[in-house]
Design a protein around this motif. Structure first.
Motif, PDB file in Angstrom:
ATOM      1  N   ALA A   1       0.812  -1.223   0.000  1.00 48.44           N
ATOM      2  CA  ALA A   1       0.000   0.000   0.000  1.00 48.44           C
ATOM      3  C   ALA A   1       0.839   1.265   0.000  1.00 48.44           C
ATOM      4  O   ALA A   1       0.370   2.322  -0.418  1.00 48.44           O
ATOM      5  N   GLN A   2       2.082   1.167   0.473  1.00 52.74           N
ATOM      6  CA  GLN A   2       2.949   2.346   0.472  1.00 52.74           C
ATOM      7  C   GLN A   2       3.353   2.742  -0.951  1.00 52.74           C
ATOM      8  O   GLN A   2       3.705   3.892  -1.192  1.00 52.74           O
TER       9      GLN A   2
ATOM     10  N   ASP B   1      -6.119   7.687   4.971  1.00 53.07           N
ATOM     11  CA  ASP B   1      -7.079   7.921   6.046  1.00 53.07           C
ATOM     12  C   ASP B   1      -6.836   6.869   7.117  1.00 53.07           C
ATOM     13  O   ASP B   1      -7.092   5.691   6.904  1.00 53.07           O
ATOM     14  N   PRO B   2      -6.297   7.261   8.280  1.00 45.68           N
ATOM     15  CA  PRO B   2      -5.975   6.249   9.296  1.00 45.68           C
ATOM     16  C   PRO B   2      -7.188   5.549   9.867  1.00 45.68           C
ATOM     17  O   PRO B   2      -7.066   4.576  10.576  1.00 45.68           O
ATOM     18  N   MET B   3      -8.396   6.048   9.571  1.00 46.90           N
ATOM     19  CA  MET B   3      -9.600   5.350   9.997  1.00 46.90           C
ATOM     20  C   MET B   3      -9.864   4.129   9.117  1.00 46.90           C
ATOM     21  O   MET B   3     -10.744   3.329   9.410  1.00 46.90           O
ATOM     22  N   TYR B   4      -9.080   3.983   8.038  1.00 49.59           N
ATOM     23  CA  TYR B   4      -9.387   2.949   7.050  1.00 49.59           C
ATOM     24  C   TYR B   4      -9.457   1.558   7.673  1.00 49.59           C
ATOM     25  O   TYR B   4     -10.419   0.821   7.466  1.00 49.59           O
ATOM     26  N   LEU B   5      -8.450   1.206   8.458  1.00 50.25           N
ATOM     27  CA  LEU B   5      -8.449  -0.135   9.058  1.00 50.25           C
ATOM     28  C   LEU B   5      -9.581  -0.288  10.063  1.00 50.25           C
ATOM     29  O   LEU B   5     -10.191  -1.337  10.169  1.00 50.25           O
TER      30      LEU B   5
ATOM     31  N   ASN C   1      -1.346   2.397   5.190  1.00 56.55           N
ATOM     32  CA  ASN C   1      -0.879   3.477   4.326  1.00 56.55           C
ATOM     33  C   ASN C   1      -1.631   3.557   2.997  1.00 56.55           C
ATOM     34  O   ASN C   1      -1.229   4.301   2.101  1.00 56.55           O
ATOM     35  N   LEU C   2      -2.692   2.814   2.875  1.00 54.45           N
ATOM     36  CA  LEU C   2      -3.428   2.799   1.612  1.00 54.45           C
ATOM     37  C   LEU C   2      -4.141   4.132   1.428  1.00 54.45           C
ATOM     38  O   LEU C   2      -4.944   4.539   2.253  1.00 54.45           O
ATOM     39  N   ASN C   3      -3.830   4.826   0.328  1.00 53.58           N
ATOM     40  CA  ASN C   3      -4.475   6.120   0.112  1.00 53.58           C
ATOM     41  C   ASN C   3      -5.885   5.934  -0.427  1.00 53.58           C
ATOM     42  O   ASN C   3      -6.276   4.849  -0.860  1.00 53.58           O
ATOM     43  N   ALA C   4      -6.647   7.011  -0.402  1.00 54.51           N
ATOM     44  CA  ALA C   4      -8.069   6.942  -0.721  1.00 54.51           C
ATOM     45  C   ALA C   4      -8.326   6.498  -2.159  1.00 54.51           C
ATOM     46  O   ALA C   4      -9.285   5.766  -2.428  1.00 54.51           O
ATOM     47  N   ALA C   5      -7.490   6.939  -3.109  1.00 50.32           N
ATOM     48  CA  ALA C   5      -7.686   6.555  -4.520  1.00 50.32           C
ATOM     49  C   ALA C   5      -7.431   5.060  -4.712  1.00 50.32           C
ATOM     50  O   ALA C   5      -8.168   4.378  -5.425  1.00 50.32           O
ATOM     51  N   SER C   6      -6.377   4.548  -4.066  1.00 52.95           N
ATOM     52  CA  SER C   6      -6.072   3.115  -4.161  1.00 52.95           C
ATOM     53  C   SER C   6      -7.181   2.284  -3.536  1.00 52.95           C
ATOM     54  O   SER C   6      -7.569   1.234  -4.057  1.00 52.95           O
ATOM     55  N   ALA C   7      -7.695   2.752  -2.388  1.00 46.38           N
ATOM     56  CA  ALA C   7      -8.776   2.032  -1.710  1.00 46.38           C
ATOM     57  C   ALA C   7     -10.008   1.940  -2.599  1.00 46.38           C
ATOM     58  O   ALA C   7     -10.642   0.885  -2.703  1.00 46.38           O
TER      59      ALA C   7
ATOM     60  N   TRP D   1      -2.491   0.860  14.717  1.00 41.14           N
ATOM     61  CA  TRP D   1      -2.325   2.162  15.370  1.00 41.14           C
ATOM     62  C   TRP D   1      -1.074   2.902  14.952  1.00 41.14           C
ATOM     63  O   TRP D   1      -0.861   4.034  15.356  1.00 41.14           O
ATOM     64  N   LEU D   2      -0.268   2.343  14.123  1.00 35.23           N
ATOM     65  CA  LEU D   2       0.996   2.983  13.774  1.00 35.23           C
ATOM     66  C   LEU D   2       1.063   3.228  12.279  1.00 35.23           C
ATOM     67  O   LEU D   2       1.092   2.317  11.483  1.00 35.23           O
ATOM     68  N   SER D   3       1.059   4.491  11.875  1.00 35.66           N
ATOM     69  CA  SER D   3       1.161   4.804  10.448  1.00 35.66           C
ATOM     70  C   SER D   3       1.611   6.234  10.256  1.00 35.66           C
ATOM     71  O   SER D   3       1.399   7.084  11.110  1.00 35.66           O
TER      72      SER D   3
END
Length: 712
Positions: free
Chosen positions: A179-180, A525-529, A488-494, A515-517
């Motif tokens: 995802a990075q 978006d760290p809420m993704y997970l 680390n998955l960005n919104a477009a990739s998601a 919790w670590l990113s």
């Protein structure tokens, strides 16, 4: 009277009948729920996807909730539940509470014969290591959607790669992404578009090239009066850290801050506070000549000492002085009397006014009252002085705009949406609101410029492909999509991966730290997970809770430091390997520690230097032969990890100007309230790469408070 009594009994009877009908309805639904529950487990050789259990729960959730409500107190709406219904109602509650555990037990028994194959696959990925139960569960799980989460170094990637190996050995073709690396996912999207007669040609711009584009944009915009004015306003009001003594616990801490982050005026003078800096630059911009800390015209002493009185500012052409006071108790009356005796006007400015944001507006009114004429300097003169005083102003602002550009492009939010959200959140983010508002006014024009000049980039390709996929006739050869470092998955990739999985009915497996990113990197978006089910509903979460290859002492320090009481850290991992390790602080230079390590490093040990910024890499390479890398790119484990920049300021760790400049918290859901949480997590990402020693390379005269916090 008789009619009223009759109506009362009629209504009571009707109410009782309705209540009885409701209880009867719930009672009739429960056997149906039981029948479907046991049908779910009828075939002992059939794997039960977690979605099937969720479907059952969703279907009978109202029945369960109604039954639970009646059972909880034996009454509802003051109506007592007849005893004959209690055993029936309890059956649905028991089934509802038991289904998840029963599904896991059913699947575990079914997959037990494959356990040896799972262990064999794991051993190919992690030699000389035995998998945990949760790793075996992850490898063997046949659920359509799987999320592997946990704290750093709990074996998430190992489980993911072992599952990858296991599926390959079974003849499955698996698609694997990091995802990075947005470009990996973008390249796949490009190939998919090309196969469907929508080829796209583009040259990928590096971050360095985009920063150069931003700097050139600044040069072009300096002829635009509106944008030029915004740049000047941002510099004066938001670029400098500008802390006051009120931000510190004691005067000693404040003096340290001022010595390490000295306020420098547009005339190049070093002043003693950011209140004085604001006034000096204000006077400079108004074209008012001043002398800083010049001796008072009369020979007077302060507080009975031999210290000669020197006002903060003397305006020689106007016979007026300006003095800055930390508070109203600080020798104000004595200084007022000195000015009365000398018949020289005194303008008083206070720290509280600087904090409130009205110090300069009040000063301007008082100056006008003394009939002082303003010879305001042109924007060109002011910007020229800014660039001479602070050579990092434009490069640092370019770094901020790059981060914000990626957030906007990845999320696909429109200009009007961003502006609306900004205004909506103005009350809840008041301390940062004006800064963000000004930053948005600088970012959006460049964003529009970028979009008009760069037709395709990774984000636009991913969003375009996501939009087109539903129309494609895809012959998809992959059974699974794997995503590592999912935090680390960005919104477009998601968006792209979600649409692709839906279109192809492909299974997905994600693994990421919960919790670590590096928060909001490329629009993450760290809420993704934590909100995974919104994107891939009906998933099985496998929580990893044992820490591997990370010394206990280092891990404990890291947890306290990274989360800083703000994270959503809900479990405490247990250690299966209590390795010896330490977080060390050294005042040696990089050359000295490099020489020392090369003399004492054991055979087979590995070492690496980690830094925050790309431009530091060349500097490091000129000082040592030890490999170096940015924190964004590091992966794997090393015996010795050295963190290069631990300074309090000047692109050190963390950089307040960058932390406070990220507008992503406006358009993304952030669970963390600490503005430095992203920077803290970047440092902790580097820490997780060590097997034993983590060394903080420090300047003895300039050590960040954050470094002191983690090293003790």
């Amino acid at each position: 009277m008789f009619n009223k009594i009759s109506d009362y009994f009629r209504l009571k009877k009707q109410d009782k009948e309705e209540f009885t009908l409701l209880l009867s309805k719930i009672s009739n639904e429960i056997p149906v729920a039981e029948q479907e529950f046991f049908a779910l487990f009828a075939n002992k050789n059939e794997y039960i996807d977690v979605r099937k259990a969720n479907d059952w729960k969703n279907k009978f959730s109202k029945t369960h909730d109604d039954a639970s409500s009646f059972l909880e107190g034996g009454m509802i709406e003051k109506k007592k539940l007849p005893r004959k219904y209690e055993p029936v109602f309890k059956r649905i509650v028991i089934l509802y509470n038991a289904i998840d555990k029963k599904v896991k037990e059913h699947n575990k028994n079914l997959l037990m014969p494959e356990k040896d194959n799972a262990v064999q696959s794991f051993s190919k990925v992690c030699r000389d290591a035995a998998p945990t139960e949760y790793q075996i569960s992850a490898i063997l799980s046949k659920d359509k959607r799987i999320l592997i989460t946990g704290a750093p170094s709990t074996g998430k990637t190992s489980a993911l790669m072992a599952k990858y190996e296991y599926l390959n050995s079974k003849g499955n073709k698996v698609l694997l992404f990091n995802a990075q690396k947005t470009e990996e996912i973008s390249d796949f999207a490009l190939n998919l578009l090309s196969k469907n007669n929508l080829p796209i040609e583009f040259s990928r711009l590096s971050d360095m090239q985009i920063k150069e584009m931003i700097l050139n944009f600044f040069k072009e915009k300096q002829s635009d009066a509106s944008y030029r004015g915004r740049l000047i306003d941002y510099y004066f009001n938001f670029h400098t850290q500008g802390k006051t003594i009120k931000d510190f616990q004691n005067e000693e801490e404040y003096e340290k801050y001022i010595s390490l982050c000295p306020p420098v005026t547009l005339k190049g003078e070093v002043v003693k506070s950011y209140e004085e800096l604001a006034i000096a630059d204000f006077l400079f911009s108004l074209g008012i000549e001043y002398n800083y800390k010049a001796p008072f015209i009369n020979d007077v002493m302060l507080n009975g000492t031999r210290l000669r009185y020197r006002p903060s500012f003397t305006l020689p052409d106007h016979g007026v002085c300006i003095n800055v006071f930390f508070n109203a108790d600080e020798s104000v009356e004595e200084i007022q009397n000195i000015h009365k005796e000398a018949e020289i006007p005194l303008i008083e400015c206070y720290t509280e006014e600087k904090i409130a944001g009205n110090m300069l507006s009040k000063l301007q009114k008082v100056l006008s009252a003394y009939n002082i004429v303003f010879n305001v300097k042109s924007d060109a003169e002011i910007l020229d002085a800014v660039q001479k005083t602070d050579k990092n102003f434009f490069p640092l602002l370019a770094e901020s705009i790059l981060l914000n550009l990626k957030t906007i492009l990845a999320t696909g939010e429109s200009e009007s949406t961003i502006l609306t959200v900004s205004r909506t959140k103005s009350k809840t983010t008041l301390p940062l609101y004006r800064r963000r508002e000004r930053l948005i006014s600088l970012t959006l024009p460049f964003c529009n410029y970028y979009i008009s000049n760069v037709k395709w980039d990774d984000f636009s390709i991913l969003r375009f492909a996501a939009n087109k996929i539903p129309t494609f006739d895809i012959n998809f050869e992959y059974s699974h999509i794997f995503v590592d470092n999912a935090e680390n998955l960005n919104a477009a990739s998601a968006l792209f991966l979600r649409i692709l999985a839906e279109k192809t009915d492909c299974k997905v497996v994600f693994a990421g730290c919960d919790w670590l990113s590096p928060i909001c990197l490329n629009g993450t978006d760290p809420m993704y997970l934590r909100d995974f089910g919104r994107f891939f509903p009906g998933y099985d979460e496998i929580v990893c809770d044992k820490v591997f290859n990370l010394p206990a002492g280092i891990y404990d320090s890291m947890v306290k430091f990274a989360l800083n009481n703000n994270g959503n850290y809900y479990h405490k991992p247990s250690y299966i390997k209590k390795a010896i390790g330490s977080i060390e602080k050294t005042f040696q230079s990089l050359s000295e520690i490099s020489e020392n390590l090369q003399e004492n490093i054991k055979k087979g040990e590995s070492a690496i230097i980690v830094c925050r910024y790309d431009f530091e890499l060349e500097e490091i390479k000129s000082l040592t032969d030890i490999p170096c890398i940015t924190v964004f790119d590091i992966s794997g484990k090393y015996d010795i990890v050295i963190w290069y920049n631990s300074k309090y300021n000047n692109f050190g760790y963390p950089d307040e100007k960058l932390c406070l400049n990220n507008i992503s918290s406006l358009i993304l859901n952030r669970p963390d309230s600490d503005v430095f949480i992203g920077e803290r997590n970047l440092l902790c990402k580097a820490i997780t790469s060590t097997k034993g020693r983590f060394i903080l390379l420090c300047d003895p005269s300039n050590v960040s408070d954050y470094i002191n916090e983690i090293s003790y």
